[in-house]
Design a protein around this motif. Structure first.
Motif, PDB file in Angstrom:
ATOM      1  N   GLY A   1      90.098  70.927  78.866  1.00  0.00           N
ATOM      2  CA  GLY A   1      90.769  71.628  77.781  1.00  0.00           C
ATOM      3  C   GLY A   1      90.321  71.224  76.403  1.00  0.00           C
ATOM      4  N   VAL A   2      89.435  70.232  76.336  1.00  0.00           N
ATOM      5  CA  VAL A   2      88.926  69.718  75.058  1.00  0.00           C
ATOM      6  C   VAL A   2      87.404  69.649  75.151  1.00  0.00           C
ATOM      7  N   SER A   3      86.722  69.961  74.062  1.00  0.00           N
ATOM      8  CA  SER A   3      85.253  69.927  74.043  1.00  0.00           C
ATOM      9  C   SER A   3      84.764  68.569  73.562  1.00  0.00           C
ATOM     10  N   ARG A   4      84.023  67.873  74.416  1.00  0.00           N
ATOM     11  CA  ARG A   4      83.419  66.604  73.995  1.00  0.00           C
ATOM     12  C   ARG A   4      82.143  66.905  73.223  1.00  0.00           C
ATOM     13  N   ILE A   5      81.950  66.223  72.089  1.00  0.00           N
ATOM     14  CA  ILE A   5      80.789  66.490  71.243  1.00  0.00           C
ATOM     15  C   ILE A   5      80.090  65.195  70.860  1.00  0.00           C
ATOM     16  N   THR A   6      78.851  65.336  70.401  1.00  0.00           N
ATOM     17  CA  THR A   6      78.076  64.202  69.896  1.00  0.00           C
ATOM     18  C   THR A   6      78.307  64.066  68.389  1.00  0.00           C
ATOM     19  N   ALA A   7      77.804  62.981  67.837  1.00  0.00           N
ATOM     20  CA  ALA A   7      77.937  62.772  66.396  1.00  0.00           C
ATOM     21  C   ALA A   7      77.223  63.875  65.611  1.00  0.00           C
ATOM     22  N   ARG A   8      76.057  64.281  66.073  1.00  0.00           N
ATOM     23  CA  ARG A   8      75.322  65.356  65.389  1.00  0.00           C
ATOM     24  C   ARG A   8      76.110  66.666  65.423  1.00  0.00           C
ATOM     25  N   GLU A   9      76.710  66.953  66.551  1.00  0.00           N
ATOM     26  CA  GLU A   9      77.511  68.176  66.663  1.00  0.00           C
ATOM     27  C   GLU A   9      78.742  68.094  65.771  1.00  0.00           C
ATOM     28  N   ALA A  10      79.327  66.901  65.669  1.00  0.00           N
ATOM     29  CA  ALA A  10      80.471  66.716  64.775  1.00  0.00           C
ATOM     30  C   ALA A  10      80.068  66.947  63.329  1.00  0.00           C
ATOM     31  N   GLN A  11      78.880  66.466  62.956  1.00  0.00           N
ATOM     32  CA  GLN A  11      78.400  66.667  61.593  1.00  0.00           C
ATOM     33  C   GLN A  11      78.253  68.151  61.283  1.00  0.00           C
ATOM     34  N   THR A  12      77.737  68.910  62.252  1.00  0.00           N
ATOM     35  CA  THR A  12      77.592  70.353  62.063  1.00  0.00           C
ATOM     36  C   THR A  12      78.947  71.034  61.909  1.00  0.00           C
ATOM     37  N   LEU A  13      79.908  70.657  62.740  1.00  0.00           N
ATOM     38  CA  LEU A  13      81.241  71.242  62.658  1.00  0.00           C
ATOM     39  C   LEU A  13      81.920  70.912  61.337  1.00  0.00           C
ATOM     40  N   LEU A  14      81.739  69.688  60.856  1.00  0.00           N
ATOM     41  CA  LEU A  14      82.312  69.299  59.567  1.00  0.00           C
ATOM     42  C   LEU A  14      81.737  70.154  58.440  1.00  0.00           C
ATOM     43  N   ALA A  15      80.435  70.405  58.506  1.00  0.00           N
ATOM     44  CA  ALA A  15      79.793  71.237  57.483  1.00  0.00           C
ATOM     45  C   ALA A  15      80.313  72.666  57.516  1.00  0.00           C
ATOM     46  N   GLN A  16      80.838  73.071  58.670  1.00  0.00           N
ATOM     47  CA  GLN A  16      81.368  74.424  58.828  1.00  0.00           C
ATOM     48  C   GLN A  16      82.862  74.507  58.549  1.00  0.00           C
ATOM     49  N   GLY A  17      83.453  73.367  58.123  1.00  0.00           N
ATOM     50  CA  GLY A  17      84.857  73.391  57.730  1.00  0.00           C
ATOM     51  C   GLY A  17      85.833  72.740  58.686  1.00  0.00           C
TER      52      GLY A  17
ATOM     53  N   TYR B   1      90.959  59.932  72.657  1.00  0.00           N
ATOM     54  CA  TYR B   1      91.130  60.681  73.900  1.00  0.00           C
ATOM     55  C   TYR B   1      92.561  61.188  74.007  1.00  0.00           C
ATOM     56  N   LYS B   2      93.504  60.283  73.809  1.00  0.00           N
ATOM     57  CA  LYS B   2      94.913  60.656  73.911  1.00  0.00           C
ATOM     58  C   LYS B   2      95.309  61.627  72.807  1.00  0.00           C
ATOM     59  N   ALA B   3      94.810  61.379  71.587  1.00  0.00           N
ATOM     60  CA  ALA B   3      95.142  62.257  70.460  1.00  0.00           C
ATOM     61  C   ALA B   3      94.657  63.684  70.708  1.00  0.00           C
ATOM     62  N   ALA B   4      93.437  63.809  71.229  1.00  0.00           N
ATOM     63  CA  ALA B   4      92.887  65.140  71.501  1.00  0.00           C
ATOM     64  C   ALA B   4      93.712  65.862  72.561  1.00  0.00           C
ATOM     65  N   LYS B   5      94.133  65.137  73.586  1.00  0.00           N
ATOM     66  CA  LYS B   5      94.934  65.755  74.650  1.00  0.00           C
ATOM     67  C   LYS B   5      96.300  66.171  74.115  1.00  0.00           C
ATOM     68  N   VAL B   6      96.910  65.339  73.275  1.00  0.00           N
ATOM     69  CA  VAL B   6      98.210  65.664  72.681  1.00  0.00           C
ATOM     70  C   VAL B   6      98.096  66.878  71.766  1.00  0.00           C
ATOM     71  N   ALA B   7      97.025  66.927  70.958  1.00  0.00           N
ATOM     72  CA  ALA B   7      96.822  68.050  70.038  1.00  0.00           C
ATOM     73  C   ALA B   7      96.673  69.362  70.809  1.00  0.00           C
ATOM     74  N   ALA B   8      95.929  69.330  71.902  1.00  0.00           N
ATOM     75  CA  ALA B   8      95.761  70.543  72.706  1.00  0.00           C
ATOM     76  C   ALA B   8      97.101  70.998  73.274  1.00  0.00           C
ATOM     77  N   ALA B   9      97.933  70.024  73.681  1.00  0.00           N
ATOM     78  CA  ALA B   9      99.249  70.360  74.219  1.00  0.00           C
ATOM     79  C   ALA B   9     100.178  70.914  73.136  1.00  0.00           C
ATOM     80  N   LYS B  10      99.938  70.540  71.890  1.00  0.00           N
ATOM     81  CA  LYS B  10     100.748  71.020  70.766  1.00  0.00           C
ATOM     82  C   LYS B  10     100.323  72.403  70.278  1.00  0.00           C
ATOM     83  N   GLY B  11      99.261  72.946  70.857  1.00  0.00           N
ATOM     84  CA  GLY B  11      98.870  74.299  70.503  1.00  0.00           C
ATOM     85  C   GLY B  11      97.661  74.426  69.600  1.00  0.00           C
ATOM     86  N   PHE B  12      96.956  73.328  69.339  1.00  0.00           N
ATOM     87  CA  PHE B  12      95.719  73.434  68.566  1.00  0.00           C
ATOM     88  C   PHE B  12      94.690  74.180  69.412  1.00  0.00           C
ATOM     89  N   LYS B  13      94.031  75.151  68.820  1.00  0.00           N
ATOM     90  CA  LYS B  13      93.183  76.071  69.578  1.00  0.00           C
ATOM     91  C   LYS B  13      91.766  75.570  69.805  1.00  0.00           C
TER      92      LYS B  13
END
Length: 297
Positions: free
Chosen positions: A177-193, A263-275
């Motif tokens: 239910g959560v997408s695991r990403i690399t640091a480079r992918e995180a950098q790209t996502l941050l640049a996209q907002g 890990y736990k934060a991501a799972k909790v966020a998904a359960a709270k409705g983050f898309k």
């Protein structure tokens, strides 16, 4: 673990093995193990470590099973399958091949591990004098039969040991239910907002953090386990973050693969409705190792 704490490898006595999680024929996949029975040797055996890892990959924990039976003999797990006293067990690949040929249709392979160093492995302390290390390596490589120890002549890859060490402590490599990403992918996502949430302590956040990260500490009291009880933890900080839109991408990070907070934060966020929830498993250590921008300190 010793290889990460001041020891170097001499070698191993046997070729590397793969371990199989096998279950009765009616169990079609690892997730179907929920509520089932599992036979394992001693709790600190390599079989048990591999079982935990393969269950974790499917988002399961020992706590999700009806029972885990610990006994002395690994191969007896296959006998337990034929007797109907267990639903699954873990065996070495070589043992399975012989048993499956003699018991066709009784059980099936649910998961296969990566290679694991076989037999006994020998390590020596790096701070021993070089001549002492060399003599020890030579002795272990030519041990006489009277010692009862086969010669230590094989050198498994370092990552084989690393994987085993991580199974007892590190987070799983995936989170349903959560997408695991690399640091480079995180950098790209941050640049996209996207928003990157740092779940470490305030002291750690102020000392050094990923540039642009926002602070929301995950106060962890639950077990470091895929079946953790989120009700025992405190992640109210997530709800207090300003302008955090549940429809927008959000990334969670902490102190790397051995840190369970993100890990736990991501799972909790998904359960709270983050898309769109992302998990930077490597956290700040991976980001920093890539030479990506940080701040604080």
């Amino acid at each position: 673990s010793a290889l990460q704490r001041g020891y170097e490898l001499v070698g191993a006595t046997h070729k590397s093995d793969k371990y199989l999680l096998v279950g009765l024929a009616q169990i079609d996949a690892v997730p179907a193990m929920k509520g089932r029975r599992l036979y394992l040797p001693q709790q600190d055996s390599i079989y048990t470590y591999m079982a935990r890892g393969m269950l974790n990959e499917a988002g399961l924990s020992f706590q999700d099973l009806r029972s885990v039976q610990y006994e002395k003999f690994p191969q007896a797990g296959l006998t337990a399958l034929t007797l109907g006293s267990t639903d699954a067990t873990v065996v070495r690949e070589d043992d399975w091949a012989e048993w499956a040929a003699a018991h066709p249709g009784t059980a099936r392979v649910l998961a296969t591990s990566q290679p694991v160093p076989g037999g006994f492995s020998v390590v020596v302390k790096k701070d021993l004098p070089a001549d002492a290390r060399n003599r020890l390596a030579q002795w272990f490589g030519t041990t006489p039969a009277s010692t009862g120890l086969p010669p230590v002549t094989l050198r498994p890859e370092a990552n084989e040991y690393r994987r085993v060490a991580e199974l007892g402590l590190f987070t799983p490599t995936s989170l349903p239910g959560v997408s695991r990403i690399t640091a480079r992918e995180a950098q790209t996502l941050l640049a996209q907002g996207a928003t990157l949430v740092d779940t470490r302590t305030e002291k750690e956040f102020k000392a050094k953090r990923i540039r642009g990260a926002v602070f929301a500490a995950y106060v962890e009291k639950s077990l470091k386990d895929v079946a953790f009880n989120a009700a025992q933890d405190d992640f109210q900080a997530l709800d207090k973050l300003p302008k955090l839109d549940k429809a927008q991408p959000v990334i969670f990070a902490c102190n790397g693969a051995e840190c369970w907070k993100s890990y736990k934060a991501a799972k909790v966020a998904a359960a709270k409705g983050f898309k769109s929830v992302y998990w930077l498993r490597g956290g700040l250590p991976e980001w920093d190792a890539m030479g990506l921008p940080t701040e604080g300190g």
